[in-house]
Write a protein that holds these residues in place. Structure first.
Motif, PDB file in Angstrom:
ATOM      1  N   ASP A 152       0.470  33.531 -34.814  1.00 33.43           N
ATOM      2  CA  ASP A 152      -0.122  32.439 -35.580  1.00 33.43           C
ATOM      3  C   ASP A 152      -1.032  33.006 -36.664  1.00 33.43           C
ATOM      4  N   GLY A 153      -0.912  32.470 -37.818  1.00 35.07           N
ATOM      5  CA  GLY A 153      -1.702  32.961 -38.940  1.00 35.07           C
ATOM      6  C   GLY A 153      -0.919  33.902 -39.834  1.00 35.07           C
ATOM      7  N   GLN A 154       0.216  34.408 -39.324  1.00 36.85           N
ATOM      8  CA  GLN A 154       1.046  35.292 -40.151  1.00 36.85           C
ATOM      9  C   GLN A 154       2.164  34.533 -40.872  1.00 36.85           C
ATOM     10  N   PHE A 155       2.220  33.249 -40.645  1.00 37.99           N
ATOM     11  CA  PHE A 155       3.201  32.414 -41.344  1.00 37.99           C
ATOM     12  C   PHE A 155       2.705  30.971 -41.279  1.00 37.99           C
ATOM     13  N   PRO A 156       3.118  30.123 -42.178  1.00 37.66           N
ATOM     14  CA  PRO A 156       2.688  28.719 -42.152  1.00 37.66           C
ATOM     15  C   PRO A 156       3.416  27.959 -41.046  1.00 37.66           C
ATOM     16  N   LYS A 157       2.807  27.883 -39.888  1.00 40.32           N
ATOM     17  CA  LYS A 157       3.446  27.293 -38.721  1.00 40.32           C
ATOM     18  C   LYS A 157       3.785  25.823 -38.971  1.00 40.32           C
ATOM     19  N   LYS A 207      16.646  32.628 -41.870  1.00 44.65           N
ATOM     20  CA  LYS A 207      17.915  32.348 -41.215  1.00 44.65           C
ATOM     21  C   LYS A 207      17.728  31.675 -39.865  1.00 44.65           C
ATOM     22  N   SER A 208      16.706  32.061 -39.119  1.00 42.91           N
ATOM     23  CA  SER A 208      16.469  31.439 -37.825  1.00 42.91           C
ATOM     24  C   SER A 208      15.002  31.566 -37.455  1.00 42.91           C
ATOM     25  N   ILE A 209      14.545  30.632 -36.611  1.00 42.47           N
ATOM     26  CA  ILE A 209      13.175  30.632 -36.108  1.00 42.47           C
ATOM     27  C   ILE A 209      13.232  30.270 -34.630  1.00 42.47           C
ATOM     28  N   SER A 210      12.559  31.041 -33.817  1.00 44.91           N
ATOM     29  CA  SER A 210      12.508  30.733 -32.385  1.00 44.91           C
ATOM     30  C   SER A 210      11.189  31.223 -31.818  1.00 44.91           C
ATOM     31  N   SER A 211      10.763  30.575 -30.742  1.00 52.69           N
ATOM     32  CA  SER A 211       9.507  30.959 -30.076  1.00 52.69           C
ATOM     33  C   SER A 211       9.822  31.757 -28.827  1.00 52.69           C
ATOM     34  N   ASP A 212       9.016  32.781 -28.574  1.00 49.43           N
ATOM     35  CA  ASP A 212       9.171  33.591 -27.373  1.00 49.43           C
ATOM     36  C   ASP A 212       8.444  32.880 -26.238  1.00 49.43           C
ATOM     37  N   SER A 213       9.222  32.123 -25.440  1.00 50.89           N
ATOM     38  CA  SER A 213       8.610  31.315 -24.382  1.00 50.89           C
ATOM     39  C   SER A 213       8.870  31.871 -22.992  1.00 50.89           C
ATOM     40  N   SER A 214       9.389  33.117 -22.912  1.00 50.28           N
ATOM     41  CA  SER A 214       9.667  33.704 -21.600  1.00 50.28           C
ATOM     42  C   SER A 214       8.367  34.074 -20.898  1.00 50.28           C
ATOM     43  N   ASP A 215       8.479  34.318 -19.583  1.00 54.59           N
ATOM     44  CA  ASP A 215       7.295  34.665 -18.801  1.00 54.59           C
ATOM     45  C   ASP A 215       6.650  35.955 -19.292  1.00 54.59           C
ATOM     46  N   LEU A 216       7.491  36.874 -19.790  1.00 56.96           N
ATOM     47  CA  LEU A 216       6.976  38.141 -20.284  1.00 56.96           C
ATOM     48  C   LEU A 216       6.730  38.107 -21.782  1.00 56.96           C
ATOM     49  N   GLY A 217       6.945  36.956 -22.336  1.00 57.50           N
ATOM     50  CA  GLY A 217       6.814  36.837 -23.775  1.00 57.50           C
ATOM     51  C   GLY A 217       5.380  36.935 -24.235  1.00 57.50           C
ATOM     52  N   THR A 218       5.218  37.217 -25.499  1.00 58.27           N
ATOM     53  CA  THR A 218       3.895  37.366 -26.077  1.00 58.27           C
ATOM     54  C   THR A 218       3.395  36.089 -26.729  1.00 58.27           C
ATOM     55  N   GLY A 219       4.277  35.096 -26.799  1.00 60.24           N
ATOM     56  CA  GLY A 219       3.889  33.880 -27.492  1.00 60.24           C
ATOM     57  C   GLY A 219       4.095  33.967 -28.978  1.00 60.24           C
ATOM     58  N   ASP A 220       4.669  35.071 -29.432  1.00 56.87           N
ATOM     59  CA  ASP A 220       4.941  35.218 -30.861  1.00 56.87           C
ATOM     60  C   ASP A 220       6.123  34.344 -31.279  1.00 56.87           C
ATOM     61  N   THR A 221       6.237  34.143 -32.571  1.00 57.39           N
ATOM     62  CA  THR A 221       7.367  33.413 -33.134  1.00 57.39           C
ATOM     63  C   THR A 221       8.297  34.422 -33.785  1.00 57.39           C
ATOM     64  N   ASN A 222       9.554  34.367 -33.387  1.00 56.29           N
ATOM     65  CA  ASN A 222      10.547  35.286 -33.944  1.00 56.29           C
ATOM     66  C   ASN A 222      11.228  34.638 -35.149  1.00 56.29           C
ATOM     67  N   VAL A 223      11.145  35.303 -36.265  1.00 57.05           N
ATOM     68  CA  VAL A 223      11.742  34.798 -37.499  1.00 57.05           C
ATOM     69  C   VAL A 223      12.722  35.843 -38.023  1.00 57.05           C
ATOM     70  N   THR A 224      13.947  35.421 -38.223  1.00 55.19           N
ATOM     71  CA  THR A 224      14.953  36.304 -38.821  1.00 55.19           C
ATOM     72  C   THR A 224      15.142  35.901 -40.271  1.00 55.19           C
ATOM     73  N   ALA A 245       3.072  39.254 -43.342  1.00 56.18           N
ATOM     74  CA  ALA A 245       2.839  37.804 -43.345  1.00 56.18           C
ATOM     75  C   ALA A 245       3.844  37.147 -44.279  1.00 56.18           C
ATOM     76  N   LEU A 246       4.259  35.956 -43.902  1.00 55.07           N
ATOM     77  CA  LEU A 246       5.214  35.209 -44.720  1.00 55.07           C
ATOM     78  C   LEU A 246       4.526  34.037 -45.405  1.00 55.07           C
ATOM     79  N   VAL A 247       4.954  33.776 -46.623  1.00 45.73           N
ATOM     80  CA  VAL A 247       4.435  32.658 -47.414  1.00 45.73           C
ATOM     81  C   VAL A 247       5.620  31.882 -47.946  1.00 45.73           C
ATOM     82  N   ARG A 248       5.614  30.569 -47.748  1.00 43.18           N
ATOM     83  CA  ARG A 248       6.700  29.761 -48.284  1.00 43.18           C
ATOM     84  C   ARG A 248       6.494  29.552 -49.773  1.00 43.18           C
TER      85      ARG A 248
END
Length: 255
Positions: A152-157, A207-224, A245-248
């Motif tokens: 969070d903070g590295q892209f406009p969520k 191309k794609s956006i997904s959240s790391d919601s696994s138990d071992l996940g970091t809570g980061d957002t994966n953006v391709t 950081a990404l900026v739209r």
């Protein structure tokens, strides 16, 4: 004597020699009256109607041969993988039976929303099916896929979505150092007033956006993202150090 009397009884008595006998049934030798020629107005009208129908058919064929259809023409250069904005297209009228798979003008809404340039598009080219691809399949020559793990903070969520154009910047302490030279590889067309030692690329397509919601996940957002191959090195270096950081931004050619 008897022979002479028989000749007189044959009907020639009293007619001077050399005068022809009158026509049978016509007193005084007059001819029978000739009936006037019968006119057929129905046939004449039919002939005129056939002529008019023939002329009308020829006119319709000429008009159909000259039917025009609205197609999409490119007015600005568009790089492969980029969105095709309405500001970069215009309507052009062409014959309907082109057989080239051209994109019709009434399809422009779907074109802008769901498609990208499959090849580099140049002005005055008529857009065809072979020149575009869906936004989920825009990887072409000179393009690469790069995965980013962002906090969070590295892209406009909530403000970026698949198909958006984004810019990538080096952030953190390494930005001031130039990321060991990697961040100095800003691409052409950098935003005016932006230090070139912080911009990696402003031509990335999400191309794609997904959240790391696994138990071992970091809570980061994966953006391709789809990036120019020339920007892959600096982008991956910054991403591995978690300093990207990404900026739209507006798409290429957009307002």
């Amino acid at each position: 004597m008897r022979t002479r009397d028989r000749s007189s009884a044959g009907g020639g008595a009293g007619r001077p020699p050399g005068v022809p006998a009158p026509a049978l049934g016509v007193p005084g030798g007059e001819r029978l009256p000739v009936a006037p020629r019968e006119r057929k107005p129905a046939l004449a009208a039919l002939a005129v109607l056939l002529i008019l129908l023939g002329a009308l058919g020829a006119t319709v064929m000429v008009m159909r041969a000259g039917d025009k259809v609205s197609y999409v023409e490119i007015t600005q250069p568009i790089a492969a993988g980029d969105q095709i904005p309405e500001s970069a297209i215009r309507e052009v009228m062409l014959s309907e039976n082109t057989g080239l798979g051209l994109i019709r003008w009434e399809q422009r809404g779907d074109l802008v929303e769901n498609y990208r340039a499959a090849v580099t598009l140049v002005p005055e080219s008529i857009l065809s099916n072979q020149m575009i691809t869906t936004k989920d399949n825009v990887l072409t020559a000179g393009k690469s896929l790069v995965g980013l793990s962002l906090k969070d903070g590295q892209f406009p969520k909530g403000a970026i979505s698949v198909g958006d154009t984004v810019a990538a910047y080096v952030v953190g302490n390494d930005a001031a150092k130039g990321q060991n030279g990697a961040a100095t590889s800003g691409t052409s067309g950098d935003t005016a007033g932006t230090p070139r030692d912080t911009l990696i690329s402003n031509r990335l397509i999400v191309k794609s956006i997904s959240s790391d919601s696994s138990d071992l996940g970091t809570g980061d957002t994966n953006v391709t993202v789809i990036a120019d191959t020339s920007a892959v090195g600096p982008l991956t270096i910054a991403a591995s150090a978690n300093n990207v950081a990404l900026v739209r931004i507006p798409p290429a050619g957009g307002n």
